[in-house]
Scaffold this active site. Structure first.
Site, PDB file in Angstrom:
ATOM      1  N   CYS A 159      -9.091  -2.632   5.334  1.00 28.83           N
ATOM      2  CA  CYS A 159      -7.919  -1.896   4.839  1.00 28.83           C
ATOM      3  C   CYS A 159      -8.424  -0.707   4.022  1.00 28.83           C
ATOM      4  CB  CYS A 159      -7.022  -2.798   3.991  1.00 28.83           C
ATOM      5  SG  CYS A 159      -5.722  -1.863   3.139  1.00 28.83           S
TER       6      CYS A 159
ATOM      7  N   HIS B 226       2.516   1.697   0.249  1.00 30.36           N
ATOM      8  CA  HIS B 226       2.268   2.837  -0.631  1.00 30.36           C
ATOM      9  C   HIS B 226       3.543   3.650  -0.772  1.00 30.36           C
ATOM     10  CE1 HIS B 226       1.189   3.792   3.538  1.00 30.36           C
ATOM     11  NE2 HIS B 226       1.668   5.006   3.318  1.00 30.36           N
TER      12      HIS B 226
ATOM     13  N   HIS C  83       4.768   7.471  -1.377  1.00 30.67           N
ATOM     14  CA  HIS C  83       4.467   8.898  -1.437  1.00 30.67           C
ATOM     15  C   HIS C  83       5.272   9.478  -2.595  1.00 30.67           C
ATOM     16  CE1 HIS C  83       2.769   9.153   2.761  1.00 30.67           C
ATOM     17  NE2 HIS C  83       3.544   8.092   2.923  1.00 30.67           N
TER      18      HIS C  83
HETATM   19  P1  DGP Z   1       1.959   6.687   6.008  1.00 33.47           P
HETATM   20  O1  DGP Z   1       1.972   7.535   7.233  1.00 33.47           O
HETATM   21  O2  DGP Z   1       3.301   6.611   5.300  1.00 33.47           O
HETATM   22  O3  DGP Z   1       1.339   5.329   6.263  1.00 33.47           O
HETATM   23  O4  DGP Z   1       1.006   7.461   4.970  1.00 33.47           O
HETATM   24  C1  DGP Z   1      -0.369   7.292   4.907  1.00 33.47           C
HETATM   25  C2  DGP Z   1      -0.918   8.424   4.122  1.00 33.47           C
HETATM   26  O5  DGP Z   1      -2.229   8.095   3.716  1.00 33.47           O
HETATM   27  C3  DGP Z   1      -1.033   9.743   4.891  1.00 33.47           C
HETATM   28  O6  DGP Z   1      -0.208  10.729   4.255  1.00 33.47           O
HETATM   29  C4  DGP Z   1      -2.497  10.135   4.793  1.00 33.47           C
HETATM   30  C5  DGP Z   1      -3.021   9.246   3.701  1.00 33.47           C
HETATM   31  N1  DGP Z   1      -4.392   8.798   3.883  1.00 33.47           N
HETATM   32  C6  DGP Z   1      -4.900   8.145   4.957  1.00 33.47           C
HETATM   33  N2  DGP Z   1      -6.186   7.835   4.745  1.00 33.47           N
HETATM   34  C7  DGP Z   1      -6.498   8.290   3.503  1.00 33.47           C
HETATM   35  C8  DGP Z   1      -7.684   8.257   2.714  1.00 33.47           C
HETATM   36  O7  DGP Z   1      -8.739   7.752   3.097  1.00 33.47           O
HETATM   37  N3  DGP Z   1      -7.613   8.845   1.486  1.00 33.47           N
HETATM   38  C9  DGP Z   1      -6.451   9.399   1.007  1.00 33.47           C
HETATM   39  N4  DGP Z   1      -6.503   9.944  -0.198  1.00 33.47           N
HETATM   40  N5  DGP Z   1      -5.317   9.451   1.728  1.00 33.47           N
HETATM   41  C10 DGP Z   1      -5.351   8.895   2.959  1.00 33.47           C
END
Ligand code: DGP
Length: 113
Positions: A4, A99, A101
């Protein structure tokens, strides 16, 4: 949970730009920002999505919401912000660790994450 991405951000094995952390949650900048300010707030406990919230883990979500005003203030979001959680395939959730946003820094009406 193994494999994860967000659990790895919690344990530090994947780096992130954190804006807030305590014993129950972390908030860090999204890698693919959809607004001038785009932060993700996550529970340290692995909860897959909003669809996995129940009586025993709902306190983690309440804790996040109790800290969001403080986080938003620290990010300069005094004119307001949007909180979004995507859930499951049709909700376009891409990371299966719940999560929120936190989006702001501009007028967001008409925009979705
Ligand atoms: P969702 O599509 O709602 O599951 O949003 C996932 C978000 O997570 C997306 O906006 C990009 C972000 N994301 C994915 N991988 C990483 C990571 O390794 N680091 C960070 N900071 N954000 C990430």
């Amino acid at each position: 949970m193994a494999d994860c991405i967000f659990c790895k951000i919690v344990d530090g094995s994947i780096p992130s730009k954190k804006v807030y952390e305590d014993e129950r949650m972390v908030a860090f900048y999204d890698l693919e920002p959809q607004a001038p300010v785009h932060v993700l707030a996550i529970p340290k406990l692995h909860i897959g999505s909003a669809d996995e919230v129940n009586e025993s883990n709902a306190g983690e979500i309440g804790h996040i919401f109790s800290k969001i005003p403080e986080i938003a203030k620290s990010l300069g979001l005094e004119n307001g912000y949007r909180i979004v959680t995507n859930c499951g395939q049709h909700g376009c959730q891409s990371v299966m660790h719940m999560h929120f946003h936190i989006l702001g820094g501009a007028q967001l009406c008409g925009r979705m994450v």
